[in-house]
Design a protein around this motif. Structure first.
Motif, PDB file in Angstrom:
ATOM      1  N   LEU A  18      18.970  19.963 -26.601  1.00 61.35           N
ATOM      2  CA  LEU A  18      18.906  19.030 -25.472  1.00 61.35           C
ATOM      3  C   LEU A  18      20.278  18.816 -24.857  1.00 61.35           C
ATOM      4  O   LEU A  18      20.415  18.737 -23.628  1.00 61.35           O
ATOM      5  CB  LEU A  18      18.308  17.696 -25.934  1.00 61.35           C
ATOM      6  CG  LEU A  18      16.848  17.733 -26.378  1.00 61.35           C
ATOM      7  CD1 LEU A  18      16.410  16.370 -26.910  1.00 61.35           C
ATOM      8  CD2 LEU A  18      15.947  18.167 -25.224  1.00 61.35           C
ATOM      9  N   VAL A  19      21.294  18.724 -25.699  1.00 64.09           N
ATOM     10  CA  VAL A  19      22.663  18.573 -25.196  1.00 64.09           C
ATOM     11  C   VAL A  19      23.059  19.786 -24.362  1.00 64.09           C
ATOM     12  O   VAL A  19      23.643  19.663 -23.275  1.00 64.09           O
ATOM     13  CB  VAL A  19      23.649  18.363 -26.360  1.00 64.09           C
ATOM     14  CG1 VAL A  19      25.102  18.484 -25.870  1.00 64.09           C
ATOM     15  CG2 VAL A  19      23.431  16.996 -26.995  1.00 64.09           C
TER      16      VAL A  19
ATOM     17  N   LEU B  99      24.872  25.662 -31.682  1.00 68.60           N
ATOM     18  CA  LEU B  99      23.413  25.684 -31.693  1.00 68.60           C
ATOM     19  C   LEU B  99      22.892  26.785 -32.613  1.00 68.60           C
ATOM     20  O   LEU B  99      21.952  26.575 -33.385  1.00 68.60           O
ATOM     21  CB  LEU B  99      22.890  25.892 -30.270  1.00 68.60           C
ATOM     22  CG  LEU B  99      21.368  25.943 -30.110  1.00 68.60           C
ATOM     23  CD1 LEU B  99      20.732  24.649 -30.595  1.00 68.60           C
ATOM     24  CD2 LEU B  99      20.996  26.203 -28.658  1.00 68.60           C
ATOM     25  N   VAL B 100      23.508  27.959 -32.538  1.00 67.95           N
ATOM     26  CA  VAL B 100      23.106  29.062 -33.417  1.00 67.95           C
ATOM     27  C   VAL B 100      23.378  28.699 -34.868  1.00 67.95           C
ATOM     28  O   VAL B 100      22.568  28.976 -35.768  1.00 67.95           O
ATOM     29  CB  VAL B 100      23.850  30.351 -33.022  1.00 67.95           C
ATOM     30  CG1 VAL B 100      23.606  31.450 -34.050  1.00 67.95           C
ATOM     31  CG2 VAL B 100      23.399  30.819 -31.638  1.00 67.95           C
TER      32      VAL B 100
ATOM     33  N   GLY C 215      21.196  19.763 -20.993  1.00 61.58           N
ATOM     34  CA  GLY C 215      21.798  18.774 -20.105  1.00 61.58           C
ATOM     35  C   GLY C 215      23.144  19.224 -19.583  1.00 61.58           C
ATOM     36  O   GLY C 215      23.483  19.008 -18.408  1.00 61.58           O
ATOM     37  N   TYR C 216      23.899  19.870 -20.435  1.00 63.97           N
ATOM     38  CA  TYR C 216      25.209  20.376 -20.020  1.00 63.97           C
ATOM     39  C   TYR C 216      25.063  21.479 -18.974  1.00 63.97           C
ATOM     40  O   TYR C 216      25.830  21.543 -18.008  1.00 63.97           O
ATOM     41  CB  TYR C 216      25.961  20.900 -21.238  1.00 63.97           C
ATOM     42  CG  TYR C 216      27.399  21.277 -20.957  1.00 63.97           C
ATOM     43  CD1 TYR C 216      28.370  20.297 -20.808  1.00 63.97           C
ATOM     44  CD2 TYR C 216      27.781  22.605 -20.831  1.00 63.97           C
ATOM     45  CE1 TYR C 216      29.682  20.634 -20.547  1.00 63.97           C
ATOM     46  CE2 TYR C 216      29.081  22.959 -20.568  1.00 63.97           C
ATOM     47  CZ  TYR C 216      30.040  21.963 -20.428  1.00 63.97           C
ATOM     48  OH  TYR C 216      31.346  22.297 -20.155  1.00 63.97           O
ATOM     49  N   LEU C 217      24.071  22.336 -19.142  1.00 59.84           N
ATOM     50  CA  LEU C 217      23.850  23.418 -18.180  1.00 59.84           C
ATOM     51  C   LEU C 217      23.425  22.876 -16.814  1.00 59.84           C
ATOM     52  O   LEU C 217      23.842  23.401 -15.780  1.00 59.84           O
ATOM     53  CB  LEU C 217      22.798  24.386 -18.721  1.00 59.84           C
ATOM     54  CG  LEU C 217      23.232  25.245 -19.907  1.00 59.84           C
ATOM     55  CD1 LEU C 217      22.070  26.071 -20.434  1.00 59.84           C
ATOM     56  CD2 LEU C 217      24.392  26.163 -19.525  1.00 59.84           C
ATOM     57  N   VAL C 218      22.587  21.828 -16.806  1.00 59.43           N
ATOM     58  CA  VAL C 218      22.202  21.205 -15.536  1.00 59.43           C
ATOM     59  C   VAL C 218      23.433  20.625 -14.847  1.00 59.43           C
ATOM     60  O   VAL C 218      23.626  20.784 -13.630  1.00 59.43           O
ATOM     61  CB  VAL C 218      21.143  20.111 -15.769  1.00 59.43           C
ATOM     62  CG1 VAL C 218      20.910  19.306 -14.486  1.00 59.43           C
ATOM     63  CG2 VAL C 218      19.839  20.718 -16.244  1.00 59.43           C
TER      64      VAL C 218
END
Length: 209
Positions: free
Chosen positions: A111-112, A97-98, A115-118
């Motif tokens: 967004l990925v 992401l960075v 979603g992964y953190l959730v």
């Protein structure tokens, strides 16, 4: 001496015990992380905290200290794979992401990651509830719990994040409740999903799906 609460207000008074329980769970989680020299302690401490929260919700009497440390020892090795590996993957996604910052890939990668953190938030609760299953099955169950009907999980996660941000600015001391409160939310959401959507494989009276 234990006092038995009766009457209409008994349930209300029992729920007043939860702030103390949440502080106890959070403190034990911190001790568990430290006992594993942080890196090796995060996974077993997190899984043990979820096990303790689950015990509070299901067992009539819970001894916090032995319950937590029994769970910590149980998950010390296996927890590194069940939870430690997915936690490490967060850093990989964050790195990409960075790297993609300022490009067209930044939004989809964000967004990925969210979603992964959730999904990762619910993983320890599912792992504790399905401790007898293989690691890959636990991961697949977590995906099912998180995303078959995602509205409840996403809403609870958003509420917890908002509460955490508010506490950070208004009452920083309230963040002591954060680890246990996150665990409580995950256990409640995952228990609801596991009960409604996933048959218990140990019972033969349930219809196959």
């Amino acid at each position: 001496m234990e006092v038995e609460l009766t009457g209409r207000a008994a349930g209300f008074y029992r729920w007043l015990d939860w702030p103390v329980r949440l502080v106890v769970v959070s403190m034990l989680w911190i001790l568990g992380v430290a006992a594993g020299a942080v890196v090796a302690g995060i996974a077993p401490a997190t899984l043990a905290a979820h096990r303790l929260i689950r015990s509070y919700l299901t067992a009539p009497e819970v001894h916090a200290w032995p319950t937590f440390w029994a769970g910590w020892r149980e998950w010390l090795i296996r927890g590194q794979l069940v939870l430690g590996l997915p936690l490490a993957t967060v850093w990989v996604l964050a790195f990409y992401l960075v790297t993609a910052r300022g490009t067209v890939l930044a939004v989809p990668l964000s967004l990925v990651l969210l979603g992964y953190l959730v999904t990762l938030w619910l993983l320890p609760a599912v792992a504790v509830a399905a401790a007898s299953r293989r690691t890959t099955e636990v991961w697949l169950l977590t995906l099912h719990v998180a995303w078959r009907r995602p509205a409840l999980g996403v809403a609870v996660a958003a509420a917890l994040i908002a509460a955490g941000v508010g506490a950070w600015y208004a009452v920083p001391a309230a963040l002591l409740f954060a680890p246990a409160t996150a665990a409580l939310g995950a256990v409640l959401v995952s228990s609801r999903r596991l009960t409604r959507d996933i048959p218990d494989p140990t019972r033969s009276d349930q219809p196959a799906r």
